[in-house]
Design an enzyme around this catalytic site. Structure first.
Site, PDB file in Angstrom:
ATOM      1  N   ASP A   1     -10.729   3.360   4.222  1.00  0.00           N
ATOM      2  CA  ASP A   1     -11.272   1.795   3.699  1.00  0.00           C
ATOM      3  C   ASP A   1     -12.171   1.526   3.392  1.00  0.00           C
ATOM      4  O   ASP A   1     -13.620   0.569   3.841  1.00  0.00           O
ATOM      5  CB  ASP A   1     -10.782   0.959   4.816  1.00  0.00           C
TER       6      ASP A   1
ATOM      7  N   LYS B   1       0.860  -1.410  -0.110  1.00  0.00           N
ATOM      8  CA  LYS B   1       0.213  -0.133   0.092  1.00  0.00           C
ATOM      9  C   LYS B   1       0.872   1.339  -0.417  1.00  0.00           C
ATOM     10  O   LYS B   1       0.291   2.201  -1.084  1.00  0.00           O
ATOM     11  CB  LYS B   1      -0.526   0.203   0.849  1.00  0.00           C
TER      12      LYS B   1
ATOM     13  N   GLN C   1      -4.575  -1.406   9.658  1.00  0.00           N
ATOM     14  CA  GLN C   1      -4.613  -2.732   8.846  1.00  0.00           C
ATOM     15  C   GLN C   1      -5.531  -3.247   9.842  1.00  0.00           C
ATOM     16  O   GLN C   1      -5.275  -3.808  11.134  1.00  0.00           O
ATOM     17  CB  GLN C   1      -3.135  -2.316   8.949  1.00  0.00           C
TER      18      GLN C   1
END
Ligand code: NAD
Length: 280
Positions: free
Chosen positions: A116, A49, A93
């Site tokens: 997200d 990422k 994460q």
């Protein structure tokens, strides 16, 4: 033989388009990724990422926290980032260590910085057909793959195997909002092969290598494989028995190079959108 849906190619195109857009801007979008502990798969995802965010010309920062961090300290970290006007997108994460309440952490992120798309405000808006600040990256990437390949969604029967909050559920809302008839299956579903064989669009998000077999597939179905299963020899396998299923399906995504790269592309797309929203 099925047409291969190449997420890697589309992802590269999207990242390049984002890079061009960012190139012309004085200020750059900033993405902050928080990683807790030493989960090896998470470390690989986070470094991918960061790398791709930098390729696109973003500022990208990874905050590495000890496995032993407590709920309160992790929440404080997020509050600091929420208040920092230089930070446009925050991603925690997953998975988090067992002693941390992951839902409470996600709820701490400002919905306007939730790249997200997992905050209840964003999921809720998606569920009722309103535009969220950000759409969950993996389901969003799947929709982009279908659209890019001119695959019709309206009126089709989409069967999703897996009901997780990051894939199955948000994808079911996205498909419903596009007028598909959606069936969501899970570990307690009975007659799974029979249901799967009715799918025009079949999505596997289970986490079991080669779980979906060729005799579950309707001729010419579109098969989207979300699974990423790392084998002992280091090889990555999807949730679909690719070699057999590609002989029967109309379209299929490979693993690797299918849904995975799209997840990262949509993360960057979300970050850019949030950046623009915050700088109106
Ligand atoms: P999860 O473990 O949260 O959910 C798995 C789902 O599969 C659950 O809803 C469960 O009910 C269902 N399931 C489990 N066993 C089943 C069975 N025997 N029959 C029917 N359903 C069953 O997983 P997740 O986070 O949604 O991830 C699923 C897979 O997708 C994993 O391999 C993960 O690594 C991968 N993944 C990939 C990406 C990507 O970018 N490509 C993103 C997220 C997840």
């Amino acid at each position: 033989m099925a047409v291969l849906i190449k997420g890697k190619d589309l992802s590269a195109k999207i990242v390049e388009k984002i890079r061009q857009e960012v190139l012309n801007q004085e200020r750059k979008p900033t993405l902050v990724v928080i990683i807790v502990g030493n989960n090896p798969a998470s470390r690989i995802y986070v470094s991918k990422k960061k790398h791709t965010a930098e390729l696109a010309g973003f500022n990208s920062r990874v905050i590495e926290l000890e496995e032993s961090i407590n709920q309160e300290d992790l929440e404080k970290q997020i509050e600091i980032l929420n208040l920092d006007t230089n930070v446009n997108g925050i991603l925690v994460q997953l998975p988090l260590p067992k002693h941390i309440n992951a839902y409470a952490i996600i709820e701490k992120i400002l919905p306007q910085k939730d790249v997200d798309g997992l905050h209840p405000v964003n999921i809720g808006r998606l569920a009722i057909g309103l535009k969220p600040y950000a759409i969950s990256c993996t389901p969003y990437g799947i929709i982009k793959l279908l659209e890019e390949n001119n695959i019709e969604i309206e009126g089709k029967h989409a069967v999703i195997i897996g009901r997780s909050n990051i894939v199955g559920k948000p994808l079911s809302y996205l498909l419903l909002n596009r007028n598909a008839t959606v069936t969501v299956c899970h570990s307690k579903t009975k007659n799974l092969p029979e249901i799967a064989s009715q799918a025009d669009i079949l999505v596997a998000a289970v986490g079991i290598p080669k779980f979906v077999k060729a005799d579950w597939i309707k001729e010419e179905a579109v098969v989207i494989d979300v699974g990423i299963n790392r084998m002992e020899d280091g090889k990555l396998l999807g949730d679909v028995d690719f070699e057999e299923v590609e002989k029967k399906a109309g379209y299929i995504t490979p693993v690797p190079g299918g849904v995975g790269p799209m997840t990262i592309a949509m993360l960057l797309s979300n970050t850019l959108e949030l950046f623009k929203l915050q700088n109106l």
